[in-house]
Design a protein around this motif. Structure first.
Motif, PDB file in Angstrom:
ATOM      1  N   UNK A  90       9.025  -2.211   2.764  1.00  0.00           N
ATOM      2  CA  UNK A  90       8.558  -0.947   2.578  1.00  0.00           C
ATOM      3  C   UNK A  90       8.146  -0.616   1.311  1.00  0.00           C
ATOM      4  N   UNK A  91       9.072  -0.681   0.342  1.00  0.00           N
ATOM      5  CA  UNK A  91       9.205  -0.397  -1.150  1.00  0.00           C
ATOM      6  C   UNK A  91       8.075  -1.141  -1.690  1.00  0.00           C
ATOM      7  N   UNK A  92       7.996  -2.737  -1.420  1.00  0.00           N
ATOM      8  CA  UNK A  92       7.149  -3.352  -2.217  1.00  0.00           C
ATOM      9  C   UNK A  92       5.685  -3.229  -1.780  1.00  0.00           C
ATOM     10  N   UNK A  93       5.538  -2.909  -0.693  1.00  0.00           N
ATOM     11  CA  UNK A  93       4.089  -2.630  -0.068  1.00  0.00           C
ATOM     12  C   UNK A  93       3.677  -1.467   0.096  1.00  0.00           C
ATOM     13  N   UNK A 100      -5.376   3.976  -6.150  1.00  0.00           N
ATOM     14  CA  UNK A 100      -6.207   3.178  -5.237  1.00  0.00           C
ATOM     15  C   UNK A 100      -5.646   3.686  -3.961  1.00  0.00           C
ATOM     16  N   UNK A 101      -4.577   4.525  -3.781  1.00  0.00           N
ATOM     17  CA  UNK A 101      -4.384   4.979  -2.230  1.00  0.00           C
ATOM     18  C   UNK A 101      -2.813   4.281  -2.314  1.00  0.00           C
ATOM     19  N   UNK A 102      -2.364   4.128  -1.184  1.00  0.00           N
ATOM     20  CA  UNK A 102      -1.002   3.797  -0.813  1.00  0.00           C
ATOM     21  C   UNK A 102      -0.764   2.260  -1.324  1.00  0.00           C
ATOM     22  N   UNK A 103       0.197   2.101  -2.172  1.00  0.00           N
ATOM     23  CA  UNK A 103       0.566   0.611  -2.918  1.00  0.00           C
ATOM     24  C   UNK A 103       1.981   0.390  -3.044  1.00  0.00           C
ATOM     25  N   UNK A 104       2.386  -0.875  -3.320  1.00  0.00           N
ATOM     26  CA  UNK A 104       3.770  -1.097  -3.598  1.00  0.00           C
ATOM     27  C   UNK A 104       4.180  -0.482  -4.929  1.00  0.00           C
ATOM     28  N   UNK A 105       5.490  -0.730  -5.206  1.00  0.00           N
ATOM     29  CA  UNK A 105       6.181  -0.244  -6.425  1.00  0.00           C
ATOM     30  C   UNK A 105       5.511  -1.293  -7.561  1.00  0.00           C
ATOM     31  N   UNK A 186       8.486  -9.629   6.275  1.00  0.00           N
ATOM     32  CA  UNK A 186       8.044  -8.350   6.864  1.00  0.00           C
ATOM     33  C   UNK A 186       7.099  -7.624   5.960  1.00  0.00           C
ATOM     34  N   UNK A 187       7.018  -8.175   4.692  1.00  0.00           N
ATOM     35  CA  UNK A 187       5.879  -7.968   3.654  1.00  0.00           C
ATOM     36  C   UNK A 187       4.686  -8.590   4.272  1.00  0.00           C
TER      37      UNK A 187
END
Length: 306
Positions: A90-93, A100-105, A186-187
């Motif tokens: 979840x942190x990576x994605x 550009x919106x919700x994204x990973x770290x 999971x990613x």
């Protein structure tokens, strides 16, 4: 017409089903039969003893220790690995909100490679590597050497030479070796979730934990369920790592013994193939039960994207 169709299907299935029965089902049946005998594995004669080997298991203290350790592995390893895998994925994605919106770290692609790296290594390499890291001697113990180098001599421990530490170190190494694969797994599932759903959750005022619980987890639950069951099966089969790190005896006072190692020791050290087969049958039944229970407990209504 129907008769011809069934004949056609059966003719194609007959050979592969026969091969499957010969090389997969037949060994299981042979193992079950051998578990009912007092066979040494070296002679042709097999003395039928019924359930005597299974009765002996209940009085075998070392078998009960191995059974307990397998129970701990099948509960702790999947739980910790799945939780770490979900958190890191979840942190990576969806770990931050960018332009550009919700994204990973930042650097998520590099992190994926780092997390996945243990999967590139074989179990033998991982076992030998950590055997030297946690070796109890000063000459071979890399961790103890580092602790002494920075003045933390009091923190140095026998590690793999201590019955209180040996099994738990193997457990931690198993988690370390598994977690990278499930981060990537999971990613991949999270990347299929439209970012608009996360944006809508943020606009509604949902925090990170609420978004994860209400959005991410339900949408990747099928993947989590499969990963959990597969992890449970992997945890039951801890023979290779325990054998390499703790030896055939299961470590000091056999505190790190597992069923696979007890089976191997009974068959090839004590030449009690009947008794070893009984352990194998128990291991098979436990694996089937664990898989069925995990599938049942993890079952929930599937959430589909419209």
């Amino acid at each position: 017409m129907h008769h011809g169709k069934y004949t056609f299907v059966v003719s194609f299935l007959l050979v592969p089903v026969g091969i499957y029965g010969l090389f997969v089902v037949s060994p299981y049946l042979q193992a079950i039969y051998i578990s009912l005998t007092d066979w040494t594995g070296l002679t042709g004669g097999q003395t039928f003893v019924g359930l005597a080997n299974y009765a002996r298991l209940l009085d075998d203290e070392q078998f009960l220790i191995a059974l307990r350790n397998n129970g701990i592995l099948v509960v702790v390893v999947p739980a910790v690995t799945v939780l770490l895998g979900l958190f890191l994925a979840s942190m990576l994605n969806v770990g931050r909100r960018g332009r550009s919106g919700v994204e990973g770290v930042r650097g998520s692609a590099v992190y994926r490679v780092v997390y996945f790296f243990p999967m590139v290594l074989s179990v033998a390499i991982i076992g030998v590597l950590f055997k030297y890291v946690f070796a109890p001697t000063q000459a071979g113990g890399i961790l103890n050497g580092l602790l002494r180098a920075v003045g933390l001599d009091g923190w140095a421990q026998p590690w793999l030479g201590d019955p209180d530490f040996a099994f738990w170190i193997v457990l931690l190494v198993m988690i370390w070796s598994f977690v990278g694969f499930y981060v990537v797994l999971f990613s991949a599932a999270m990347q299929s979730i439209p970012k608009e759903i996360y944006e809508a959750a943020l606009l509604d005022g949902a925090g990170r934990f609420m978004t994860f619980r209400q959005v991410t987890l339900p949408l990747v639950w099928d993947t989590v369920q499969v990963g959990w069951v597969y992890l449970a099966i992997q945890a039951m089969d801890a023979f290779a790592l325990v054998h390499i790190m703790l030896g055939i005896g299961g470590g000091p006072s056999r505190s790190g013994d597992v069923l696979g190692l007890a089976l191997y020791r009974s068959a090839f050290n004590s030449y009690r193939f009947g008794y070893a087969s009984a352990i194998g049958v128990v291991l098979l039944l436990l694996t089937l039960v664990v898989a069925a229970v995990f599938m049942r407990v993890a079952r929930r209504e599937r959430v589909e994207l419209s």
